[in-house]
Design a protein around this motif. Structure first.
Motif, short mmCIF file in Angstrom:
data_model
loop_
_atom_site.label_atom_id
_atom_site.label_comp_id
_atom_site.label_asym_id
_atom_site.label_seq_id
_atom_site.Cartn_x
_atom_site.Cartn_y
_atom_site.Cartn_z
N LEU A 149 0.82 -1.21 0.00
CA LEU A 149 0.00 0.00 0.00
C LEU A 149 0.86 1.27 0.00
O LEU A 149 0.55 2.24 -0.70
CB LEU A 149 -0.94 0.00 1.20
N LEU A 150 1.95 1.26 0.76
CA LEU A 150 2.85 2.42 0.76
C LEU A 150 3.53 2.60 -0.60
O LEU A 150 3.73 3.74 -1.04
CB LEU A 150 3.90 2.27 1.86
N LEU A 151 3.89 1.51 -1.24
CA LEU A 151 4.49 1.61 -2.57
C LEU A 151 3.50 2.25 -3.54
O LEU A 151 3.87 3.11 -4.35
CB LEU A 151 4.92 0.22 -3.07
N TRP A 152 2.23 1.85 -3.47
CA TRP A 152 1.20 2.44 -4.32
C TRP A 152 1.11 3.95 -4.10
O TRP A 152 1.06 4.72 -5.06
CB TRP A 152 -0.15 1.77 -4.02
N ARG A 153 1.11 4.37 -2.85
CA ARG A 153 1.01 5.80 -2.55
C ARG A 153 2.26 6.56 -3.00
O ARG A 153 2.15 7.66 -3.54
CB ARG A 153 0.77 6.02 -1.05
N MET A 154 3.42 5.98 -2.78
CA MET A 154 4.67 6.66 -3.17
C MET A 154 4.77 6.81 -4.68
O MET A 154 5.05 7.90 -5.19
CB MET A 154 5.88 5.90 -2.63
N VAL A 155 4.55 5.72 -5.40
CA VAL A 155 4.65 5.79 -6.86
C VAL A 155 3.50 6.64 -7.41
O VAL A 155 3.69 7.43 -8.34
CB VAL A 155 4.65 4.38 -7.48
N GLY A 156 2.33 6.52 -6.83
CA GLY A 156 1.19 7.32 -7.28
C GLY A 156 1.40 8.80 -7.07
O GLY A 156 0.94 9.62 -7.88
N SER A 157 2.11 9.19 -6.03
CA SER A 157 2.34 10.61 -5.78
C SER A 157 3.45 11.18 -6.65
O SER A 157 3.47 12.38 -6.92
CB SER A 157 2.65 10.85 -4.30
N THR A 158 4.37 10.35 -7.10
CA THR A 158 5.46 10.86 -7.93
C THR A 158 5.18 10.69 -9.42
O THR A 158 5.65 11.48 -10.22
CB THR A 158 6.79 10.16 -7.61
N MET A 159 4.44 9.66 -9.81
CA MET A 159 4.15 9.41 -11.23
C MET A 159 2.68 9.74 -11.49
O MET A 159 2.36 10.86 -11.80
CB MET A 159 4.45 7.96 -11.58
N SER A 160 1.83 8.75 -11.35
CA SER A 160 0.38 8.92 -11.46
C SER A 160 -0.27 7.78 -10.70
O SER A 160 0.37 6.77 -10.39
CB SER A 160 -0.07 8.91 -12.92
N ASN A 161 -1.54 7.93 -10.40
CA ASN A 161 -2.24 6.90 -9.64
C ASN A 161 -2.30 5.59 -10.42
O ASN A 161 -2.19 4.51 -9.85
CB ASN A 161 -3.65 7.36 -9.26
N VAL A 162 -2.45 5.67 -11.74
CA VAL A 162 -2.51 4.46 -12.56
C VAL A 162 -1.18 3.71 -12.49
O VAL A 162 -1.16 2.48 -12.31
CB VAL A 162 -2.87 4.82 -14.02
#
Length: 182
Positions: free
Chosen positions: A144-157
């Motif tokens: 879940l943290l990886l999803w939030r980190m990547v989503g905040s720097t790249m995009s949610n998709v």
């Protein structure tokens, strides 16, 4: 002379105009029109748990083919046995020897075994199951943290796809064992 775009090429027939129109009912439903859709975090949780269930089924099939004692020995194999030993008995005060070999648990840091000991003390479940529970929760939180980190720097998709890949990646089998990698 400029080309005339309204003229047809010789021998070519154009489809009737009405066939070019896509009916409204054939379009994809908008997110608001869908009857039910899980939130992103819930889809990650479901896929993560699905990946863990597939891993446990894989262990079950392997155990049918090559029986190896209790489930505890399968889920707590290799490094897991050292973590469980540290959680249960702490570190040895002297180097033990067994037939010329030195099985030494001093190579492992104490944080993971301490959490296993705490879960065992709170719930009363065996050490192996406490370690598995700790590893499952830690792996899910990391996903879940990886999803939030990547989503905040790249995009949610991109964040969702990254979390999905981690949840079902073959190396994610360590989330289903008593390993500190989870």
């Amino acid at each position: 002379m400029e080309p005339n775009h309204t003229e047809r090429a010789p021998g070519r027939t154009e489809p009737p105009e009405e066939s070019l129109v896509v009916p409204a009912q054939a379009s994809w439903p908008t997110p608001e029109a869908r009857p039910f859709r899980l939130p992103d975090w819930a889809r990650i949780v479901v896929l993560f748990l699905f990946g863990r269930a597939v891993a446990i089924l894989g262990f079950a099939f392997a155990r049918m083919r090559w029986p190896q004692g209790a489930w505890n020995s399968t889920l707590g194999m290799l490094d897991g046995q050292y973590f469980i030993s540290i959680a249960r008995d702490w570190y040895p005060s002297a180097l033990p020897t067994q037939g010329g070999k030195v099985p030494f648990s001093g190579a492992y840091f104490p944080a993971f075994p301490l959490v296993i000991r705490g879960v065992h003390g709170l719930t009363g479940v065996p050490y192996v199951w406490a370690g598995l529970l700790v590893n499952l929760i830690a792996g899910l939180l990391a996903t879940l943290l990886l999803w939030r980190m990547v989503g905040s720097t790249m995009s949610n998709v991109v964040g969702l796809r990254t979390a999905y890949i981690l949840a079902v990646f073959p190396g994610a089998v360590v989330f289903s064992l008593v390993y500190s990698e989870g």
